[in-house]
Scaffold this motif. Sequence first.
Motif, PDB file in Angstrom:
ATOM      1  N   LYS A  66       1.007  -1.185  -0.076  1.00  0.00           N
ATOM      2  CA  LYS A  66       0.020  -0.087  -0.375  1.00  0.00           C
ATOM      3  C   LYS A  66       1.141   1.351  -0.133  1.00  0.00           C
ATOM      4  O   LYS A  66       0.397   2.416  -0.908  1.00  0.00           O
ATOM      5  CB  LYS A  66      -1.215  -0.012   1.364  1.00  0.00           C
ATOM      6  CG  LYS A  66      -1.916  -0.960   1.003  1.00  0.00           C
ATOM      7  CD  LYS A  66      -2.525  -1.000   2.463  1.00  0.00           C
ATOM      8  CE  LYS A  66      -4.449  -2.043   2.470  1.00  0.00           C
ATOM      9  NZ  LYS A  66      -4.903  -1.885   3.574  1.00  0.00           N
ATOM     10  N   VAL A  67       1.828   1.445   0.481  1.00  0.00           N
ATOM     11  CA  VAL A  67       2.898   1.939   1.317  1.00  0.00           C
ATOM     12  C   VAL A  67       3.235   2.643  -0.326  1.00  0.00           C
ATOM     13  O   VAL A  67       3.408   4.012  -1.273  1.00  0.00           O
ATOM     14  CB  VAL A  67       3.985   2.037   1.821  1.00  0.00           C
ATOM     15  CG1 VAL A  67       5.266   3.023   1.830  1.00  0.00           C
ATOM     16  CG2 VAL A  67       3.740   2.595   3.070  1.00  0.00           C
ATOM     17  N   THR A  68       3.833   1.634  -1.454  1.00  0.00           N
ATOM     18  CA  THR A  68       4.692   1.548  -2.889  1.00  0.00           C
ATOM     19  C   THR A  68       3.557   2.038  -3.560  1.00  0.00           C
ATOM     20  O   THR A  68       4.058   2.291  -4.876  1.00  0.00           O
ATOM     21  CB  THR A  68       5.770   1.147  -3.134  1.00  0.00           C
ATOM     22  OG1 THR A  68       5.135  -0.253  -2.938  1.00  0.00           O
ATOM     23  CG2 THR A  68       6.572   0.786  -1.865  1.00  0.00           C
ATOM     24  N   GLY A  69       2.475   1.301  -3.533  1.00  0.00           N
ATOM     25  CA  GLY A  69       1.444   1.607  -4.269  1.00  0.00           C
ATOM     26  C   GLY A  69       0.006   2.487  -4.676  1.00  0.00           C
ATOM     27  O   GLY A  69      -0.468   3.419  -4.929  1.00  0.00           O
ATOM     28  N   ARG A  70      -0.109   2.768  -3.121  1.00  0.00           N
ATOM     29  CA  ARG A  70      -1.016   3.812  -3.019  1.00  0.00           C
ATOM     30  C   ARG A  70      -0.337   5.157  -2.747  1.00  0.00           C
ATOM     31  O   ARG A  70      -1.402   6.075  -3.270  1.00  0.00           O
ATOM     32  CB  ARG A  70      -2.399   3.520  -2.292  1.00  0.00           C
ATOM     33  CG  ARG A  70      -3.232   4.003  -1.804  1.00  0.00           C
ATOM     34  CD  ARG A  70      -4.290   3.352  -0.657  1.00  0.00           C
ATOM     35  NE  ARG A  70      -5.182   2.201  -1.228  1.00  0.00           N
ATOM     36  CZ  ARG A  70      -5.640   1.691  -0.322  1.00  0.00           C
ATOM     37  NH1 ARG A  70      -5.554   2.338   0.827  1.00  0.00           N
ATOM     38  NH2 ARG A  70      -6.101   0.830  -0.778  1.00  0.00           N
ATOM     39  N   TYR A  71      -0.036   4.785  -1.000  1.00  0.00           N
ATOM     40  CA  TYR A  71       0.583   6.121  -0.334  1.00  0.00           C
ATOM     41  C   TYR A  71       1.701   7.474  -0.834  1.00  0.00           C
ATOM     42  O   TYR A  71       1.331   8.144  -1.311  1.00  0.00           O
ATOM     43  CB  TYR A  71       0.957   5.912   0.767  1.00  0.00           C
ATOM     44  CG  TYR A  71      -1.232   5.620   2.037  1.00  0.00           C
ATOM     45  CD1 TYR A  71      -1.754   6.379   2.795  1.00  0.00           C
ATOM     46  CD2 TYR A  71      -1.326   4.028   1.567  1.00  0.00           C
ATOM     47  CE1 TYR A  71      -3.085   6.055   2.989  1.00  0.00           C
ATOM     48  CE2 TYR A  71      -2.415   3.635   2.427  1.00  0.00           C
ATOM     49  CZ  TYR A  71      -3.320   5.009   2.787  1.00  0.00           C
ATOM     50  OH  TYR A  71      -4.240   4.587   3.965  1.00  0.00           O
TER      51      TYR A  71
END
Length: 231
Positions: free
Chosen positions: A127-132
Motif C-alpha cells: 500500500k505504501v508503494t502502490g497507493r500512498y
Amino acid sequence: MSGKPKLHYFNGRGRMEPIRWLLAVAEVEFEEQFIVTMADLDKLREDGFLLFQQVPMVEIDGMKLVQTRAILNYIAEKYNLCGKDIKQRAIITMYSEGILELGEMIMDLPYRYPGAEEKQKKVILEKVTGRYFPVFEKVLKDHGEDFLVGNQLSRADVYLLEVILTTEELKADILSNFPLLKAFKARISSIPTIKKFLQPGSPRKPAADEKSIAEVKEFLAEMRQREAAGP
C-alpha cells in the motif's frame, strides 16, 4: 493549567507520537506523565480527565484534550501549521488524514496481527508503494515547491516525514523509486526544530522492541478483560 503542556500516554510512540512531533516543531517544551499500570489509567478515569475513557490526553491552555485528531488540530492551528486560507487548510487536512491513516496501519502492526505480522507487513508495504507514496511524489512534482502545500511548513509535511521515517524502519530502501520524496525527507529533516527532534536524547520515542511490544500486549489484554467483565 499554565506552563508546559502535559502529555498523558504510555512510554512509547502510539497515537501520541505525532503530537510530540508537532509540539517539537513548534518549539514547545512539554512534560510527560507516563501510564505504566492500570492503576495509572484508572486514576485519570476516576478523576474525570478522560472524556471517553481513553488516552492520549494532553493538558494544554487550561484544557484537558482527548481524541488524537482534536489535539493535533488544536496544536496545528495554534502554531500556524494549517496553511494561510481555507483552501490550503482543506488540502492540508486531506493530505494529513491520508498520512495519519497510513501511520495507524504501521502503528497497529505489532499488536493486531498475531501470527500474521509478516504477511500484514507485506500488505502495508504494498500500500505504501502502490497507493500512498505515489500520491505525494506526484504532489511534490506538480506543486514544484519545497513543501506539500503553499510555500511554508504545514502539519502535513511533519506527518509525512514521520511516516517516511517509520516506514523506512520496515524497509530501509522504501524510497528507492521516489526521488522527490527522498529529497523531501532530507530537506524537511534539516529544518532546525526537526533536526533537533531527530537527535538522540530528544522526546522522540524509539521504535518498539520485543520487550515493549510484549508489555503493551499484556496491558491491552488486561484492559480488554476488565472491560469485558464490566463494572
